[in-house]
Write a protein that holds these residues in place. Sequence first.
Motif, PDB file in Angstrom:
ATOM      1  N   THR A 148       0.938  -1.225   0.102  1.00 40.53           N
ATOM      2  CA  THR A 148      -0.016  -0.176  -0.073  1.00 40.53           C
ATOM      3  C   THR A 148       0.740   1.241  -0.100  1.00 40.53           C
ATOM      4  N   VAL A 149       0.415   2.301  -0.773  1.00 39.62           N
ATOM      5  CA  VAL A 149       1.084   3.381  -0.930  1.00 39.62           C
ATOM      6  C   VAL A 149       0.361   4.534  -0.300  1.00 39.62           C
ATOM      7  N   ASN A 150       0.394   5.080   0.598  1.00 34.90           N
ATOM      8  CA  ASN A 150      -0.296   6.183   1.299  1.00 34.90           C
ATOM      9  C   ASN A 150       0.114   7.614   1.003  1.00 34.90           C
ATOM     10  N   LEU A 151      -0.498   8.487   0.597  1.00 40.16           N
ATOM     11  CA  LEU A 151      -0.249   9.919   0.385  1.00 40.16           C
ATOM     12  C   LEU A 151      -0.722  10.487   1.976  1.00 40.16           C
ATOM     13  N   VAL A 152       0.201  10.952   2.748  1.00 37.68           N
ATOM     14  CA  VAL A 152      -0.110  11.313   4.028  1.00 37.68           C
ATOM     15  C   VAL A 152      -0.818  12.613   4.126  1.00 37.68           C
ATOM     16  N   GLU A 153      -1.543  13.145   5.101  1.00 41.37           N
ATOM     17  CA  GLU A 153      -2.395  14.092   5.108  1.00 41.37           C
ATOM     18  C   GLU A 153      -1.604  15.458   4.787  1.00 41.37           C
ATOM     19  N   SER A 154      -2.302  16.427   4.291  1.00 44.91           N
ATOM     20  CA  SER A 154      -1.632  17.898   3.760  1.00 44.91           C
ATOM     21  C   SER A 154      -0.855  18.449   4.915  1.00 44.91           C
TER      22      SER A 154
ATOM     23  N   THR B  60       5.537  22.839   2.622  1.00 46.09           N
ATOM     24  CA  THR B  60       4.530  24.280   2.194  1.00 46.09           C
ATOM     25  C   THR B  60       4.422  23.937   0.514  1.00 46.09           C
ATOM     26  N   SER B  61       5.430  23.579  -0.216  1.00 45.18           N
ATOM     27  CA  SER B  61       5.290  23.670  -1.808  1.00 45.18           C
ATOM     28  C   SER B  61       4.228  22.522  -2.253  1.00 45.18           C
ATOM     29  N   VAL B  62       4.022  21.339  -1.403  1.00 49.01           N
ATOM     30  CA  VAL B  62       3.395  20.606  -1.643  1.00 49.01           C
ATOM     31  C   VAL B  62       1.831  20.785  -1.475  1.00 49.01           C
ATOM     32  N   ARG B  63       1.548  21.600  -0.022  1.00 48.59           N
ATOM     33  CA  ARG B  63       0.207  21.894   0.235  1.00 48.59           C
ATOM     34  C   ARG B  63      -0.319  23.085  -0.574  1.00 48.59           C
ATOM     35  N   GLU B  64       0.456  23.957  -1.200  1.00 45.52           N
ATOM     36  CA  GLU B  64       0.168  24.682  -1.997  1.00 45.52           C
ATOM     37  C   GLU B  64      -0.522  24.115  -3.282  1.00 45.52           C
ATOM     38  N   ARG B  65      -0.059  22.984  -3.772  1.00 43.53           N
ATOM     39  CA  ARG B  65      -0.546  22.362  -4.961  1.00 43.53           C
ATOM     40  C   ARG B  65      -1.627  21.337  -4.433  1.00 43.53           C
ATOM     41  N   ILE B  66      -1.644  20.638  -3.464  1.00 43.05           N
ATOM     42  CA  ILE B  66      -2.919  19.888  -2.970  1.00 43.05           C
ATOM     43  C   ILE B  66      -3.909  20.328  -2.399  1.00 43.05           C
ATOM     44  N   GLY B  67      -3.642  21.545  -1.619  1.00 43.76           N
ATOM     45  CA  GLY B  67      -4.703  22.229  -0.744  1.00 43.76           C
ATOM     46  C   GLY B  67      -4.125  22.053   0.745  1.00 43.76           C
ATOM     47  N   ALA B  68      -4.747  23.020   1.516  1.00 40.33           N
ATOM     48  CA  ALA B  68      -4.364  22.643   2.970  1.00 40.33           C
ATOM     49  C   ALA B  68      -5.104  21.540   3.602  1.00 40.33           C
ATOM     50  N   GLN B  69      -6.236  21.240   2.972  1.00 35.38           N
ATOM     51  CA  GLN B  69      -6.895  19.934   3.380  1.00 35.38           C
ATOM     52  C   GLN B  69      -7.012  18.959   2.112  1.00 35.38           C
ATOM     53  N   GLY B  70      -6.056  18.846   1.176  1.00 32.65           N
ATOM     54  CA  GLY B  70      -6.175  18.079   0.184  1.00 32.65           C
ATOM     55  C   GLY B  70      -7.451  18.334  -0.647  1.00 32.65           C
ATOM     56  N   GLU B  71      -7.910  19.529  -0.815  1.00 32.40           N
ATOM     57  CA  GLU B  71      -9.236  19.550  -1.420  1.00 32.40           C
ATOM     58  C   GLU B  71      -8.863  19.663  -3.053  1.00 32.40           C
ATOM     59  N   TYR B  72      -7.702  19.886  -3.529  1.00 32.57           N
ATOM     60  CA  TYR B  72      -7.383  19.752  -4.734  1.00 32.57           C
ATOM     61  C   TYR B  72      -7.176  18.448  -5.343  1.00 32.57           C
ATOM     62  N   LEU B  73      -7.165  17.503  -4.495  1.00 31.54           N
ATOM     63  CA  LEU B  73      -6.866  15.942  -5.007  1.00 31.54           C
ATOM     64  C   LEU B  73      -8.152  15.552  -5.694  1.00 31.54           C
ATOM     65  N   GLU B  74      -8.217  14.643  -6.661  1.00 32.43           N
ATOM     66  CA  GLU B  74      -9.303  13.959  -7.094  1.00 32.43           C
ATOM     67  C   GLU B  74      -8.794  12.602  -8.035  1.00 32.43           C
ATOM     68  N   GLY B  75      -9.820  11.823  -8.029  1.00 29.91           N
ATOM     69  CA  GLY B  75      -9.864  10.469  -8.751  1.00 29.91           C
ATOM     70  C   GLY B  75     -10.050   9.425  -7.893  1.00 29.91           C
ATOM     71  N   PRO B  76     -10.064   8.186  -8.517  1.00 32.08           N
ATOM     72  CA  PRO B  76     -10.607   6.833  -7.723  1.00 32.08           C
ATOM     73  C   PRO B  76      -9.649   6.723  -6.461  1.00 32.08           C
ATOM     74  N   LEU B  77      -8.384   7.286  -6.435  1.00 32.28           N
ATOM     75  CA  LEU B  77      -7.458   6.853  -5.355  1.00 32.28           C
ATOM     76  C   LEU B  77      -7.784   7.775  -4.077  1.00 32.28           C
ATOM     77  N   VAL B  78      -8.400   8.744  -4.199  1.00 34.47           N
ATOM     78  CA  VAL B  78      -8.415   9.795  -3.265  1.00 34.47           C
ATOM     79  C   VAL B  78      -9.766   9.478  -2.302  1.00 34.47           C
ATOM     80  N   GLN B  79      -9.681   9.827  -1.000  1.00 37.08           N
ATOM     81  CA  GLN B  79     -10.570   9.332  -0.031  1.00 37.08           C
ATOM     82  C   GLN B  79     -10.277  10.409   1.074  1.00 37.08           C
ATOM     83  N   ARG B  80     -11.517  10.396   1.927  1.00 37.66           N
ATOM     84  CA  ARG B  80     -11.535  11.078   3.272  1.00 37.66           C
ATOM     85  C   ARG B  80     -10.538  10.507   4.188  1.00 37.66           C
ATOM     86  N   ALA B  81      -9.665  11.661   4.784  1.00 40.85           N
ATOM     87  CA  ALA B  81      -8.739  10.992   5.724  1.00 40.85           C
ATOM     88  C   ALA B  81      -9.477  10.908   7.168  1.00 40.85           C
TER      89      ALA B  81
END
Length: 197
Positions: free
Chosen positions: A132-138, A143-164
């Motif tokens: 299992t490969v997990n993208l951990v919480e934002s 900081t550079s990653v948070r700017e792209r994926i959002g402070a709460q991961g709100e810019y992530l989408e797709g079938p691999l995305v789920q609520r933390a």
Amino acid sequence: MKAWRRSCAGLLTMLWLSGCGGDGNGNGDDTTGEEEAPPEQSVEIVSEPEDEAAAVDPLPVEIHVSATLRNDRRLMVEGESNLPDETRLLIVVERELSGVRWQSRTAVLEGHFAAGPFGPGSGLPDGGYTITVNLVESSVQPTSVRERIGAQGEYLEGPLVQRARHGLGQVASYSRRYLIGSEPRRATDQVDVLEVE
């Protein structure tokens, strides 16, 4: 006569004070003008963050993983992802029979990541394993990653995305089953078979 003057002076003072009090409804004093200024400022402040949020495009998360079994029967995990550089990932290898887990933290660099070796020094026994490969919480991302994926991961989408769990926004997770051994058992679901070469 002095007493009469004092009572007249006191009466005039009271009349003067009662006339100066006012009820605030009449002549539009300066305090009403001061109260109107803050709402105009707050409208300007609210509109700026909305413009910034609209500028970030959604990120459809892609993760592809491959595993290799080394000569010492320990597992190496490599993968590719479209997540930004420095994105922190948690790789977990779990033996299905016993539930024993090995985990390692790694980061995406130029679209690639790698971790391992996984398993005990004596090597992994034959059987089924889940990687299992997990993208951990934002909140724990750079900081550079948070700017792209959002402070709460709100810019992530797709079938691999789920609520933390625990309301920490959105995360992504990818899992795949592997069978290790020269004579693996039959499986009805999609698995990759790894053998020592």
